[in-house]
Enzyme design. Structure first.
Site: not given
Ligand code: PBG
Length: 326
Positions: A122, A124, A132, A198, A208, A220, A236, A251, A277, A316
């Site tokens: 990406c 970004c 992005c 996404k 972020r 975005r 998509e 996502k 996150s 994570y």
């Protein structure tokens, strides 16, 4: 005709510990998990990321022992994000062979050939405006000129040793552009896991901060998807399959389980999801407030992703899960 109550009793198969284990339709295993890593410039730096409790920024040298520890725990797949030294309007530092991601790839590929190295592709993190894609003078995110830059980033990752690239930008046509660039560059074995559907989600907030990638103006929503749309998410994903994606990712995870389940019925490709996150920190915050049991909550959330159809989960919590999974 199937038996009915009282001859049929669904509780019968829940009446013994062993039987319950035998009846589990889905399972969570270490091999399903992908751990995100954040590589930063410098030497001997390992700093906690305030927004993402328990996750650190690592300079490349400090990443090595951490990856070794993860491999010892049975977590062997990693997705790398980088924080560059410099940013500019085009995000050129994203394709720098000396960037943190490229350096980490070279070191990790050399030291741990058994590790599977995936990279987030990406712009970004590398653009000074935080979008992005490339931005025109009118402030529009320009699709087609972005493709070439993304392909160059992916190629630099492949050259440094990535086994798989994961475009997360949501430009149209990027999977095809990456596939062509990789094939032309002699990397026909490098696979593509596309962030296929996404959402423009509120749940990326902590990331972020971690990646210093919040957009400097606007948002975005002209490239990431509206959370209201399920059919469009399938389009998509199927478009990415047509362009040559090897794995399709949905996502966020918990807010998109319906999309994952519907997509499972529409494609034969492996599916992934990203427990992002904000979803993670929502669970952790609730546990800290005494509202739920952290371990059970995390296990249940990940199992739900598997049940909905995810072969793989980017999370994570992979190391905690590795401790908890029998
Ligand atoms: C980069 C990217 C983002 C995430 C993964 N790759 C942020 C965004 O799209 O704004 C989010 C991951 C997370 O929240 O854990 N485009």
């Amino acid at each position: 005709m199937a038996a009915q109550f009282p001859r049929m009793r669904l509780r019968r198969l829940r009446s013994h510990d062993r039987l319950r284990t035998m009846m589990a339709e889905t399972s969570l295993e270490r091999r399903h998990l992908i751990l995100p890593l954040f590589a930063i410039p410098g030497h001997n730096v390992e700093e906690p990321i305030p927004s993402l409790e328990g996750v650190n920024h690592f300079s490349v040298d400090r990443l090595l022992p951490f990856v070794e520890k993860s491999l010892d725990k049975g977590i062997g797949a990693f997705i790398l994000f980088g924080l560059p030294e410099t940013k500019d309007p085009r995000g050129d530092s994203g394709k720098d062979p000396q960037g943190p991601v490229q350096r980490a790839l070279r070191e990790l590929a050399k030291r741990f050939p058994e590790a599977l190295l995936i990279t987030d592709v990406c712009l970004c993190q590398y653009t000074d405006h935080g979008h992005c894609g490339l931005v025109t003078n009118d402030g529009i995110i320009d699709n087609d000129s972005t493709l070439q830059q993304l392909a160059a980033v992916a190629l630099s990752h492949a050259e440094a040793g990535a086994h798989m690239v994961a475009p997360s930008d949501m430009m149209d046509g990027r999977v095809g552009a990456l596939r062509s660039a990789l094939d032309d560059g002699g990397f026909s074995n490098v696979s593509i896991m596309s962030y296929a559907a996404k959402m423009a989600s509120a749940f990326y907030g902590p990331f972020r901060d971690a990646a210093d990638s919040a957009p400097g103006f606007g948002d975005r929503r002209t490239y990431q998807m509206a959370p209201a749309n399920g059919r469009e998410a399938l389009r998509e994903a199927l478009a990415d399959e047509e362009e040559g994606a090897d794995i399709l990712m949905v996502k966020p995870a918990l807010t998109c389980l319906d999309i994952l389940a519907r997509l499972r019925g529409k494609t034969l490709l492996p599916l992934a999801t990203y427990l992002v996150s904000g979803e993670r920190m929502m669970l952790r915050s609730a546990a800290r407030a005494g509202l739920l049991d952290l371990r059970r909550g995390i296990m249940e959330a990940h199992l739900a992703c598997r049940r909905a159809g995810a072969d793989l989960i980017i999370t994570y919590d992979a190391l905690d899960l590795a401790d908890w999974i029998e």
